[in-house]
Design a protein around this motif. Structure first.
Motif, mmCIF file in Angstrom:
data_model
loop_
_atom_site.group_PDB
_atom_site.id
_atom_site.type_symbol
_atom_site.label_atom_id
_atom_site.label_comp_id
_atom_site.label_asym_id
_atom_site.label_seq_id
_atom_site.Cartn_x
_atom_site.Cartn_y
_atom_site.Cartn_z
ATOM 1 N N ALA A 104 37.072 42.708 41.448
ATOM 2 C CA ALA A 104 37.180 41.308 41.832
ATOM 3 C C ALA A 104 38.579 40.746 41.596
ATOM 4 C CB ALA A 104 36.150 40.478 41.070
ATOM 5 N N LEU A 105 39.407 41.453 40.861
ATOM 6 C CA LEU A 105 40.741 40.946 40.562
ATOM 7 C C LEU A 105 41.698 41.254 41.704
ATOM 8 C CD1 LEU A 105 41.091 42.016 36.831
ATOM 9 C CD2 LEU A 105 40.455 39.782 37.729
ATOM 10 N N GLY A 106 42.573 40.300 41.985
ATOM 11 C CA GLY A 106 43.580 40.493 43.017
ATOM 12 C C GLY A 106 44.790 41.235 42.481
ATOM 13 N N ARG A 107 45.641 41.643 43.389
ATOM 14 C CA ARG A 107 46.843 42.398 43.039
ATOM 15 C C ARG A 107 47.713 41.647 42.022
ATOM 16 N NH1 ARG A 107 49.929 46.391 46.167
ATOM 17 N NH2 ARG A 107 52.016 46.449 45.273
ATOM 18 N N ALA A 108 47.909 40.355 42.226
ATOM 19 C CA ALA A 108 48.755 39.570 41.320
ATOM 20 C C ALA A 108 48.163 39.524 39.913
ATOM 21 C CB ALA A 108 48.949 38.163 41.859
#
Length: 103
Positions: free
Chosen positions: A3-7
């Motif tokens: 669920a975490l984005g690249r940033a």
């Protein structure tokens, strides 16, 4: 997980590796964050068998492994190959950060 984005993942990696310069130092930083944040023990299923993850370790060849137990049987499984239960344990986002770093 996932669920975490690249940033967000890159910010976590930066937090873990802020004073690390070599790949070995960065790996140690990520291992330390996993060790401090991954809630163990937790149960999961590996090849259809219920196991308990009792902890994690950093091998001599630079791999982070889960220390899995079933009765008297012990097995180390690469943390990136370990199936996560649903819901994932607290701190499992650090596995995702490690996967992103290792990718």
């Amino acid at each position: 997980m996932g669920a975490l984005g690249r940033a967000e993942l890159e910010a976590m990696i930066e937090q873990a590796t802020v004073d690390a310069y070599s790949d070995d130092e960065q790996l140690t930083g990520l291992f330390t964050m996993l060790q401090e944040n991954l809630a163990v023990p937790f149960g999961t299923t590996v090849l259809g068998v219920e196991v308990t993850v009792r902890g994690i370790d950093l091998t001599r060849v630079g791999q982070i492994v889960a220390l899995c137990v079933r009765g008297r049987v012990r097995q180390k499984i690469g943390i990136l190959e370990l199936p996560m239960p649903t819901p994932a344990p607290d701190g499992a986002e650090w596995i995702e950060a490690y996967r992103h770093w290792a990718g």
